[in-house]
Scaffold this motif. Structure first.
Motif, PDB file in Angstrom:
ATOM      1  N   GLY A  57     -13.241 -10.642  -5.743  1.00 25.74           N
ATOM      2  CA  GLY A  57     -14.596 -10.968  -5.611  1.00 25.74           C
ATOM      3  C   GLY A  57     -15.763  -9.857  -5.691  1.00 25.74           C
ATOM      4  N   THR A  58     -15.202  -8.666  -6.450  1.00 28.42           N
ATOM      5  CA  THR A  58     -16.489  -7.879  -6.267  1.00 28.42           C
ATOM      6  C   THR A  58     -15.743  -6.998  -8.427  1.00 28.42           C
ATOM      7  OG1 THR A  58     -14.412  -6.019  -6.361  1.00 28.42           O
ATOM      8  CG2 THR A  58     -15.777  -6.612  -4.320  1.00 28.42           C
ATOM      9  N   GLU A  59     -15.754  -8.395  -8.736  1.00 30.43           N
ATOM     10  CA  GLU A  59     -15.171  -7.784 -10.094  1.00 30.43           C
ATOM     11  C   GLU A  59     -17.187  -8.259 -10.597  1.00 30.43           C
ATOM     12  OE1 GLU A  59     -14.089 -10.289  -8.417  1.00 30.43           O
ATOM     13  OE2 GLU A  59     -11.870 -10.789  -8.859  1.00 30.43           O
ATOM     14  N   THR A  60     -17.223  -8.783  -9.990  1.00 33.08           N
ATOM     15  CA  THR A  60     -19.411  -9.060 -10.594  1.00 33.08           C
ATOM     16  C   THR A  60     -20.407  -8.618  -9.439  1.00 33.08           C
ATOM     17  OG1 THR A  60     -19.206 -11.844  -9.664  1.00 33.08           O
ATOM     18  CG2 THR A  60     -18.862 -11.138 -12.292  1.00 33.08           C
ATOM     19  N   GLY A  61     -21.476  -9.200  -9.018  1.00 30.60           N
ATOM     20  CA  GLY A  61     -21.423  -8.581  -8.030  1.00 30.60           C
ATOM     21  C   GLY A  61     -22.876  -7.744  -8.185  1.00 30.60           C
ATOM     22  N   LYS A  62     -24.218  -7.245  -7.075  1.00 31.41           N
ATOM     23  CA  LYS A  62     -24.513  -6.383  -7.083  1.00 31.41           C
ATOM     24  C   LYS A  62     -24.057  -5.269  -5.771  1.00 31.41           C
ATOM     25  CE  LYS A  62     -29.487  -5.096  -6.887  1.00 31.41           C
ATOM     26  NZ  LYS A  62     -30.751  -5.554  -7.002  1.00 31.41           N
TER      27      LYS A  62
END
Length: 162
Positions: free
Chosen positions: A92-97
């Motif tokens: 879940g932390t592969e993308t995001g801010k």
């Protein structure tokens, strides 16, 4: 001078928050279940603290050498390297801010070589702390270059270009 003191105070508070989060027990972490955005913030903060301390070591080996300052910075790098940073790369932390958009490439989460790169970083960070305690400037400088090489290897393969 006032802004520098404020920056140091904020950085110290950020480092304390990151270390407290990283050193929390697995049971406490499981109960809290941080959101991906929080994990990304902690990850970004940890690497900023590592970069700051790496810069402190570099400034000492390139300028007036202060053994105590180098030891503190090297120990901080080693502490973060050994704190379980891998937990901050949860699904879940592969993308995001976090504080900003994550710069991690998706390959970091699937490539088995990434674990080897992380292990190399830990090894070189621990060695920097050991060498710093001995106080030989030329050995510290050489070991710093090895540590920075592990950072570069990870950035080259797993960090998006700006």
């Amino acid at each position: 001078m006032k802004n520098r003191k404020r920056f140091v105070a904020v950085l110290g508070a950020t480092a304390s928050t990151v270390l407290a989060a990283l050193l929390a027990t697995p049971a406490a972490q499981a109960q809290q279940t941080p959101k991906p955005e929080q994990l990304i913030k902690w990850r970004q903060s940890a690497y900023q603290v590592i970069a700051w301390n790496t810069g402190r070591v570099k400034a000492n080996v390139d300028g007036t050498y202060n053994k105590d300052d180098v030891i503190k910075a090297a120990n901080a790098i080693a502490a973060l390297a050994n704190s379980g940073l891998g937990a901050l790369y949860a699904p879940g932390t592969e993308t995001g801010k976090g504080w900003k958009e994550t710069a991690a490439k998706p390959e970091l989460f699937t490539d088995k070589k990434a674990g080897e790169v992380a292990a190399s970083f830990n090894k070189e960070a621990n060695e920097l702390a050991r060498v710093a305690a001995a106080g030989d400037v030329s050995q510290v400088k050489a070991q710093l270059a090895k540590l920075q090489g592990t950072c570069k290897a990870c950035h080259d393969d797993y960090r998006k270009k700006d």
